[in-house]
Design a protein around this motif. Structure first.
Motif, short mmCIF file in Angstrom:
data_model
loop_
_atom_site.label_atom_id
_atom_site.label_comp_id
_atom_site.label_asym_id
_atom_site.label_seq_id
_atom_site.Cartn_x
_atom_site.Cartn_y
_atom_site.Cartn_z
N PHE A 22 33.99 47.23 56.33
CA PHE A 22 32.98 47.56 55.33
C PHE A 22 32.12 48.75 55.74
O PHE A 22 31.71 49.54 54.90
CB PHE A 22 32.07 46.36 55.07
CG PHE A 22 32.72 45.28 54.25
CD1 PHE A 22 32.68 45.32 52.87
CD2 PHE A 22 33.39 44.24 54.86
CE1 PHE A 22 33.28 44.34 52.10
CE2 PHE A 22 33.99 43.25 54.11
CZ PHE A 22 33.94 43.30 52.72
N TYR A 23 31.85 48.87 57.04
CA TYR A 23 30.89 49.86 57.50
C TYR A 23 31.50 50.98 58.33
O TYR A 23 30.80 51.89 58.74
CB TYR A 23 29.78 49.17 58.31
CG TYR A 23 29.02 48.16 57.50
CD1 TYR A 23 28.02 48.56 56.62
CD2 TYR A 23 29.33 46.81 57.58
CE1 TYR A 23 27.34 47.64 55.85
CE2 TYR A 23 28.64 45.87 56.81
CZ TYR A 23 27.65 46.30 55.95
OH TYR A 23 26.98 45.38 55.19
N SER A 53 36.41 53.55 56.07
CA SER A 53 36.19 52.90 54.78
C SER A 53 35.94 53.93 53.68
O SER A 53 36.26 53.70 52.51
CB SER A 53 35.00 51.94 54.86
OG SER A 53 35.19 50.98 55.86
N ASP A 55 31.72 51.23 49.82
CA ASP A 55 30.30 51.38 50.12
C ASP A 55 29.73 49.97 50.32
O ASP A 55 29.79 49.14 49.42
CB ASP A 55 29.59 52.07 48.96
CG ASP A 55 28.11 52.31 49.23
OD1 ASP A 55 27.57 51.69 50.17
OD2 ASP A 55 27.50 53.11 48.50
N PRO A 56 29.19 49.67 51.50
CA PRO A 56 28.70 48.31 51.75
C PRO A 56 27.55 47.90 50.85
O PRO A 56 27.26 46.71 50.72
CB PRO A 56 28.25 48.36 53.22
CG PRO A 56 28.03 49.81 53.50
CD PRO A 56 29.02 50.54 52.67
N TYR A 57 26.90 48.87 50.20
CA TYR A 57 25.79 48.55 49.31
C TYR A 57 26.19 48.61 47.84
O TYR A 57 25.34 48.55 46.96
CB TYR A 57 24.62 49.50 49.58
CG TYR A 57 24.12 49.40 51.00
CD1 TYR A 57 23.31 48.33 51.39
CD2 TYR A 57 24.49 50.33 51.96
CE1 TYR A 57 22.87 48.21 52.69
CE2 TYR A 57 24.06 50.21 53.27
CZ TYR A 57 23.25 49.15 53.63
OH TYR A 57 22.83 49.03 54.93
N HIS A 114 30.02 44.29 45.06
CA HIS A 114 30.10 43.14 45.96
C HIS A 114 29.30 41.96 45.40
O HIS A 114 29.75 40.81 45.44
CB HIS A 114 29.59 43.50 47.35
CG HIS A 114 30.33 44.63 47.99
ND1 HIS A 114 31.71 44.71 47.98
CD2 HIS A 114 29.89 45.74 48.65
CE1 HIS A 114 32.09 45.81 48.61
NE2 HIS A 114 31.01 46.45 49.03
#
Length: 290
Positions: free
Chosen positions: A166-167, A171, A177-179, A183
């Protein structure tokens, strides 16, 4: 939520004789979550994952587990299984084991992670592993199961490869994008099909239980109502649940779809089984029972 008047962060300030300045008094550019976490660890010197404890407490507990779980008799007692009877644990059976690069590795830093306000929370420093790869963490397991190549290990304190997915910098190749809002929406979608149990740990400032229903309620195009019921179900020794009502047509679900998240409360840290092992085991067993 930590930034709001009356939050637990103000209680921590009172307990430690320090002063917490919320973002409302600092102006633009202040991230409420990171502001609270920085205060807790850098000023109040408390642990973000277990706020009654001194800073760094949880990782000290995790570090202490390594030598214990790397001792075969102790591990067998912990798991309640005769591990020597598990064929796939032997080195000779692990030719297709997942291969790390050299050893347990840290995540690489993605383009958005350098600017992410919560980067320090999300990507901790991995353990130092000796020249033999994971061998420094494997205790006496090799005596029974055989020596492993450097890319494999019997004991891994944390799976940084999952975090990296994820980070990590690669990726970005896939636009991860983890944000990303996706999600959160996927969580709401999965809830419609997957029985869900989450914990509400009173000492954990990172995964803050009361924030979960509040965050879900923001998706009012998918959900018509999100109700946190801390005293339900009745009769439960540790009650707590979130009742979710889906909007008509959301994800193609039938009209009137309602789902429930079991969310019992614990006087515990981020790692609830460390502080309340009997309680969480009983709650999960009851939740899994038909």
């Amino acid at each position: 939520m930590h930034d709001e008047p009356g939050s637990v962060v103000f209680d921590i300030a009172a307990e430690t004789g320090t002063t917490f300045v919320p973002c409302a008094q600092q102006g633009p550019g202040c991230d409420p979550f990171q502001n609270a976490i920085d205060f807790v660890e850098l000023v109040a010197m408390r642990d973000r994952f277990a706020h009654p404890q001194p800073v760094g407490w949880l990782f000290e507990q995790i570090d202490a587990l390594g030598p214990r779980l790397s001792d075969l008799p102790t591990a067998e007692t912990f798991f309640g299984v005769e591990l020597s009877a598990v064929p796939d644990l032997y080195a000779s059976a692990r030719t297709n084991a997942y291969r790390g690069v050299g050893s347990v590795k840290a995540p690489s830093v993605g383009p958005w992670l350098t600017a992410a306000p919560h980067a320090a929370t999300l990507v901790p420093t991995p353990p130092v592993v000796g020249p033999g790869g994971g061998a420094a963490l494997d205790g006496n397991f090799p005596q029974t199961f055989g020596d492993l190549p450097a890319y494999d290990t019997y004991y891994m304190p944390s799976n940084y490869v999952v975090l990296d997915s994820f980070y990590g910098s690669y990726s970005a190749t896939f636009g991860i994008d983890p944000y990303e809002e996706l999600h959160a929406r996927n969580f709401v979608r999965n809830l419609a099909y997957v029985e869900t149990f989450v914990t509400n740990a009173a000492w954990d400032l990172v995964i803050w239980g009361p924030a979960i229903p509040a965050a879900m309620a923001e998706h009012d195009d998918l959900l018509t109502d999100v109700t946190w019921e801390p005293d339900e179900p009745m009769g439960a020794e540790r009650p707590g649940r979130i009742v979710v009502h889906y909007a008509p047509g959301a994800f193609g679900l039938p009209a009137g779809t309602i789902r429930e998240i079991r969310m019992p409360a614990y006087q515990a840290s981020h790692t609830v089984p460390l502080d309340a092992p009997v309680e969480i085991a009983a709650d999960i067993e009851a939740w899994l029972s038909p």
